[in-house]
Write an enzyme that holds these catalytic residues in place. Structure first.
Site, PDB file in Angstrom:
ATOM      1  N   CYS A 213       0.810  -1.226   0.000  1.00 59.12           N
ATOM      2  CA  CYS A 213       0.000   0.000   0.000  1.00 59.12           C
ATOM      3  C   CYS A 213       0.838   1.268   0.000  1.00 59.12           C
ATOM      4  CB  CYS A 213      -0.935  -0.007   1.205  1.00 59.12           C
ATOM      5  SG  CYS A 213      -1.832  -1.554   1.397  1.00 59.12           S
TER       6      CYS A 213
ATOM      7  N   HIS B  98      -2.499   8.055   6.235  1.00 57.75           N
ATOM      8  CA  HIS B  98      -2.757   6.770   5.571  1.00 57.75           C
ATOM      9  C   HIS B  98      -4.081   6.192   6.059  1.00 57.75           C
ATOM     10  CE1 HIS B  98      -1.750   3.162   3.363  1.00 57.75           C
ATOM     11  NE2 HIS B  98      -1.939   2.421   4.442  1.00 57.75           N
TER      12      HIS B  98
ATOM     13  N   HIS C 283      -9.651   2.251  -0.381  1.00 57.66           N
ATOM     14  CA  HIS C 283      -8.223   1.937  -0.391  1.00 57.66           C
ATOM     15  C   HIS C 283      -7.850   1.346  -1.747  1.00 57.66           C
ATOM     16  CE1 HIS C 283      -4.312   0.945   0.786  1.00 57.66           C
ATOM     17  NE2 HIS C 283      -4.527   0.340   1.934  1.00 57.66           N
TER      18      HIS C 283
END
EC number: 2.3.1.294
Length: 417
Positions: free
Chosen positions: A170, A311, A346
């Site tokens: 990620c 994040h 995401h």
């Protein structure tokens, strides 16, 4: 010990072009306006695989476009999905940046991905079992290799200063930008196309993450309200497709061509936890150090940071660790924090690039969108999270955080121009 380098030694680097596609819109400006309007791109998934495999997660954010009609027949035959996305986005980026004339010997490409085209190999196995080896195209390798998205852009733009493909879960999109910045300040390139792309929402990634039981929200009855970063009752992230590219270049190069400069990119740091394959260090030590080093490399102090794009995936352990990391790095400074995954979901390898663009736009427009679904701030998270309404302010410097499975940490420092 070698003395730490600070930003005083580096040439100025600026952002001069952006291109993005998200679950909210097919461009950066519309996505930005909808985020300020508190809109969500998370919806009920209508893909057949949801019912076919009785998946426990039935929500996500698909893109609002396909790329096929924007490419030629030959391009469609030669490109896999990620290459199609990166090619279309790079053309939009180039137009957004003013279609610059550049020395291709001084142009580089750095595009990250997390999952890449792994699912395409699974589909190819299915075809091979059904029809034998003849079902496998001689173009298979070039269509699905992880570096294909970056290579396709590099070939089209004739970039000769390097083509990179960070694969750091990620954090991939953010690391791609960080690596591009490093190459520019080291003098290896004058300009870079950088960012991240990611594949579609598919059954196997949903099943894999869902089997972990602690990372994905199953709040299927309320798609828009499912992802709740920093909230006391958060229960995991939601997939949201995306892709984003930026053009960054030395300020000298940008001014020489009369570019429209959007923001400064001032420093970037990459660290690792060395703690666990899929869990962050709960103390946020090395994540905090990435923030600290990005600030140092920018020639700034912790008190200079006015905004943090977090994040913040909405997991219990991840959000808590990030809160500690931010506090570790910034001490008593309390910048305005935004968690865009509450609205966009995401996008794994692309998300660091998506959120870098959002950070640039926050500095440009001097406003931060509200984090959605934050009702009760976790009492263990001591952050000033923007929620409810957009927050105008005097935002000079900002940090964008990206963290990934494997213990990857990336922090990028941006500045208002």
């Amino acid at each position: 010990m070698t003395e730490l380098v600070t930003g005083k030694a580096f040439p100025y680097v600026v952002v001069t072009g952006i291109a993005m596609t998200t679950a909210l819109a097919t461009d950066a400006e519309t996505t930005w306006k909808l985020l300020l309007d508190r809109q969500s791109g998370i919806r009920t998934l209508d893909d057949p695989f949801v019912e076919e495999f009785d998946l426990p997660v039935r929500i996500g954010g698909h893109l609002l476009e396909e790329f096929d009609h924007q490419l030629t027949r030959i391009e469609l035959r030669r490109m896999g999905y990620l290459q199609r996305m990166s090619t279309v986005l790079s053309r939009r980026l180039w137009e957004n940046a003013g279609s610059p004339e550049v020395d291709t010997n001084r142009l580089m490409v750095s595009i990250g991905t997390g999952l890449g085209s792994a699912e395409e190999l699974v589909f190819s196995y299915d075809d091979m079992r059904a029809r034998g080896m003849k079902a496998v195209s001689p173009l298979t390798v070039q269509k699905y290799m992880p570096n294909g998205a970056a290579a396709a852009v590099g070939l089209e733009r004739h970039a000769k200063a390097g083509v990179m493909t960070p694969v750091s879960a990620c954090a991939s999109g953010a690391e791609a930008i960080a690596r591009a910045w490093q190459q520019i300040v080291l003098g290896e390139a004058d300009a870079a196309i950088c960012g991240g792309v990611e594949t579609r929402i598919e059954a196997v990634p949903i099943a894999g993450f869902a089997q972990m039981r602690i990372v994905m929200s199953t709040n299927n009855d309320d798609p828009a309200g499912a992802c709740r970063p920093f909230d006391r009752d958060r229960d995991g992230f939601v997939f949201g497709e995306g892709g984003a590219l930026l053009l960054i270049e030395t300020e000298e190069h940008a001014k020489a061509r009369g570019a429209n400069i959007l923001a400064r990119i001032m420093g970037a740091s990459i660290t690792s936890d060395g703690f666990h394959m899929v869990a962050p260090d709960p103390n946020g030590e090395r994540a905090g150090h990435a923030i600290t080093r990005a600030i140092q490399l920018a020639g700034l102090a912790p008190g200079d940071i006015d905004h943090v794009n977090a994040h913040a995936t909405g997991t219990q352990v991840g959000d808590l660790a990030e809160g500690r990391a931010i506090n570790n790095a910034l001490g008593g400074n309390r910048p305005a924090v935004y968690a865009p995954k509450s609205a966009l979901g995401h996008s794994v390898g692309a998300v660091g690039a998506v959120e870098s663009i959002l950070t640039v736009l926050a500095l440009r427009d001097q406003v931060i969108p509200p984090t959605l679904n934050l009702v009760n701030l976790d009492p263990e998270i001591d952050l000033d999270v923007v929620a409810g309404e957009p927050r105008p302010g005097n935002y000079r410097y900002a940090i964008n955080n990206s963290f990934g499975f494997g213990g990857h940490n990336v922090a990028i420092a941006f500045g208002r121009y």
